[in-house]
Design a protein around this motif. Structure first.
Motif, PDB file in Angstrom:
ATOM      1  N   GLY A 185       0.797  -1.220   0.000  1.00 39.36           N
ATOM      2  CA  GLY A 185       0.000   0.000   0.000  1.00 39.36           C
ATOM      3  C   GLY A 185       0.829   1.269   0.000  1.00 39.36           C
ATOM      4  O   GLY A 185       2.065   1.238  -0.037  1.00 39.36           O
ATOM      5  N   GLU A 186       0.126   2.418   0.059  1.00 31.57           N
ATOM      6  CA  GLU A 186       0.781   3.722   0.047  1.00 31.57           C
ATOM      7  C   GLU A 186       1.787   3.857   1.189  1.00 31.57           C
ATOM      8  O   GLU A 186       2.893   4.386   0.998  1.00 31.57           O
ATOM      9  N   ALA A 187       1.398   3.401   2.379  1.00 30.75           N
ATOM     10  CA  ALA A 187       2.261   3.572   3.547  1.00 30.75           C
ATOM     11  C   ALA A 187       3.591   2.848   3.368  1.00 30.75           C
ATOM     12  O   ALA A 187       4.657   3.374   3.727  1.00 30.75           O
ATOM     13  N   HIS A 188       3.538   1.651   2.804  1.00 32.02           N
ATOM     14  CA  HIS A 188       4.765   0.880   2.582  1.00 32.02           C
ATOM     15  C   HIS A 188       5.712   1.635   1.656  1.00 32.02           C
ATOM     16  O   HIS A 188       6.910   1.798   1.970  1.00 32.02           O
ATOM     17  N   PHE A 189       5.200   2.083   0.508  1.00 34.44           N
ATOM     18  CA  PHE A 189       6.058   2.779  -0.446  1.00 34.44           C
ATOM     19  C   PHE A 189       6.538   4.118   0.100  1.00 34.44           C
ATOM     20  O   PHE A 189       7.677   4.527  -0.143  1.00 34.44           O
ATOM     21  N   ALA A 190       5.670   4.823   0.824  1.00 39.61           N
ATOM     22  CA  ALA A 190       6.068   6.118   1.397  1.00 39.61           C
ATOM     23  C   ALA A 190       7.252   5.944   2.343  1.00 39.61           C
ATOM     24  O   ALA A 190       8.222   6.706   2.297  1.00 39.61           O
ATOM     25  N   ALA A 191       7.182   4.905   3.176  1.00 41.59           N
ATOM     26  CA  ALA A 191       8.278   4.654   4.118  1.00 41.59           C
ATOM     27  C   ALA A 191       9.540   4.208   3.390  1.00 41.59           C
ATOM     28  O   ALA A 191      10.654   4.662   3.695  1.00 41.59           O
ATOM     29  N   GLU A 192       9.377   3.336   2.423  1.00 44.50           N
ATOM     30  CA  GLU A 192      10.536   2.807   1.701  1.00 44.50           C
ATOM     31  C   GLU A 192      11.237   3.877   0.886  1.00 44.50           C
ATOM     32  O   GLU A 192      12.479   3.912   0.793  1.00 44.50           O
ATOM     33  N   LEU A 193      10.444   4.779   0.286  1.00 43.30           N
ATOM     34  CA  LEU A 193      11.005   5.779  -0.618  1.00 43.30           C
ATOM     35  C   LEU A 193      11.354   7.082   0.077  1.00 43.30           C
ATOM     36  O   LEU A 193      11.994   7.956  -0.514  1.00 43.30           O
ATOM     37  N   GLY A 194      10.892   7.253   1.318  1.00 44.36           N
ATOM     38  CA  GLY A 194      11.168   8.492   2.034  1.00 44.36           C
ATOM     39  C   GLY A 194      10.379   9.667   1.516  1.00 44.36           C
ATOM     40  O   GLY A 194      10.879  10.801   1.476  1.00 44.36           O
ATOM     41  N   VAL A 195       9.129   9.414   1.101  1.00 42.43           N
ATOM     42  CA  VAL A 195       8.247  10.482   0.633  1.00 42.43           C
ATOM     43  C   VAL A 195       6.971  10.467   1.466  1.00 42.43           C
ATOM     44  O   VAL A 195       6.734   9.556   2.259  1.00 42.43           O
ATOM     45  N   SER A 196       6.155  11.481   1.292  1.00 40.22           N
ATOM     46  CA  SER A 196       4.928  11.579   2.079  1.00 40.22           C
ATOM     47  C   SER A 196       3.841  10.671   1.528  1.00 40.22           C
ATOM     48  O   SER A 196       3.886  10.241   0.369  1.00 40.22           O
ATOM     49  N   ARG A 197       2.843  10.409   2.357  1.00 36.82           N
ATOM     50  CA  ARG A 197       1.677   9.634   1.895  1.00 36.82           C
ATOM     51  C   ARG A 197       0.952  10.378   0.778  1.00 36.82           C
ATOM     52  O   ARG A 197       0.399   9.758  -0.128  1.00 36.82           O
ATOM     53  N   ALA A 198       0.973  11.717   0.847  1.00 41.80           N
ATOM     54  CA  ALA A 198       0.295  12.508  -0.192  1.00 41.80           C
ATOM     55  C   ALA A 198       0.941  12.280  -1.554  1.00 41.80           C
ATOM     56  O   ALA A 198       0.252  12.168  -2.580  1.00 41.80           O
ATOM     57  N   VAL A 199       2.269  12.187  -1.575  1.00 37.69           N
ATOM     58  CA  VAL A 199       2.975  11.913  -2.830  1.00 37.69           C
ATOM     59  C   VAL A 199       2.567  10.545  -3.372  1.00 37.69           C
ATOM     60  O   VAL A 199       2.271  10.385  -4.562  1.00 37.69           O
ATOM     61  N   MET A 200       2.543   9.551  -2.487  1.00 34.47           N
ATOM     62  CA  MET A 200       2.191   8.210  -2.932  1.00 34.47           C
ATOM     63  C   MET A 200       0.733   8.140  -3.374  1.00 34.47           C
ATOM     64  O   MET A 200       0.402   7.412  -4.320  1.00 34.47           O
ATOM     65  N   ARG A 201      -0.133   8.901  -2.715  1.00 33.94           N
ATOM     66  CA  ARG A 201      -1.546   8.904  -3.114  1.00 33.94           C
ATOM     67  C   ARG A 201      -1.668   9.429  -4.544  1.00 33.94           C
ATOM     68  O   ARG A 201      -2.423   8.885  -5.362  1.00 33.94           O
ATOM     69  N   GLU A 202      -0.941  10.500  -4.861  1.00 33.88           N
ATOM     70  CA  GLU A 202      -0.962  11.030  -6.223  1.00 33.88           C
ATOM     71  C   GLU A 202      -0.362  10.040  -7.210  1.00 33.88           C
ATOM     72  O   GLU A 202      -0.867   9.864  -8.328  1.00 33.88           O
ATOM     73  N   ALA A 203       0.726   9.404  -6.807  1.00 32.56           N
ATOM     74  CA  ALA A 203       1.374   8.435  -7.688  1.00 32.56           C
ATOM     75  C   ALA A 203       0.453   7.261  -7.990  1.00 32.56           C
ATOM     76  O   ALA A 203       0.320   6.829  -9.143  1.00 32.56           O
TER      77      ALA A 203
END
Length: 236
Positions: A39-57
């Motif tokens: 999910g978004e949280a996993h990628f956000a933590a792994e990539l060092g970006v915010s949840r908002a960035v992952m939501r847009e992605a």
């Protein structure tokens, strides 16, 4: 020095880089259609970006039909979908980057091949479906809107019978343009003989494919496109 994940270093926006990271995750793990993604949280933590960035992605990837995102469910790898190509093609035509005759020239090249493959690979069910659609066009002669639906379905059914999924998706992407161009072409056929010729050509294509005759299918499709392009060019 940034401590961000390597996938989000370098040029481009964070959203684009996050999209590339998700795509890279799919490829690196050889995921297939329907496989679950983190999910978004996993990628956000792994990539060092915010949840908002992952939501847009995730939203952008879903719009491109790379992933499926449904509320309450984990994201999944999406199946190929010709609607994305259709949107790009419609944009290209509407902004005069390509012309409708150019699109039809590409269609002609592709559909000569799909007719050959359909004659070689079609099932009995697919053959019967093509004959049924060709007969429906004759039955609904004069009803341009209904005939257009039959015409689109006919060419898509041939592509499906080719058993090459890429051909099927590309031909499907022509659907929105056909909804405009096919009725236009029909209206240029002023005599009954001209209109009946097109109906006969559809039936010839269907019979050749049903009869497992690749050469006949190609010849019939070539004759159909030569006539259709001439009709289309009368308006462009």
């Amino acid at each position: 020095m940034s401590d961000a994940h390597p996938a989000v270093r370098g040029g481009g926006s964070l959203v684009r880089q996050a999209m590339a990271a998700v795509t890279g995750h799919i490829r690196a793990r050889a995921l297939r259609v329907g496989d679950v993604l983190p999910g978004e949280a996993h990628f956000a933590a792994e990539l060092g970006v915010s949840r908002a960035v992952m939501r847009e992605a995730f939203g952008a990837l879903a719009a491109l039909n790379r992933i499926e995102v449904v509320n309450g469910r984990k994201p999944r790898v999406a199946a190929i979908d010709g609607s994305v190509m259709a949107a790009a093609l419609d944009h290209a035509v509407s902004t005069d980057q390509v012309t409708v005759p150019q699109v039809w020239d590409v269609r002609r090249t592709l559909e000569l091949r799909t007719a050959v493959l359909a004659a070689q690979n079609r099932t009995e069910t697919e053959a019967a479906r093509l004959l049924e659609i060709a007969d429906s066009m004759v039955r609904d002669y004069g009803e341009f809107e209904v005939m257009t639906r039959h015409d689109i379905a006919f060419h898509q059914a041939i592509a499906q019978a080719s058993h090459n999924e890429l051909f099927s998706q590309i031909v499907a992407s022509f659907g929105p343009l056909m909804q405009v161009a096919v009725p236009t072409a029909w209206r240029t056929r002023e005599t009954q003989a001209q209109r009946l010729r097109i109906l006969d050509q559809h039936q010839e294509i269907a019979r050749a494919i049903a009869g497992s005759n690749p050469d006949g299918a190609r010849a019939a499709m070539e004759a159909h496109f030569d006539a259709s392009i001439d009709d289309l060019l009368a308006n462009f």
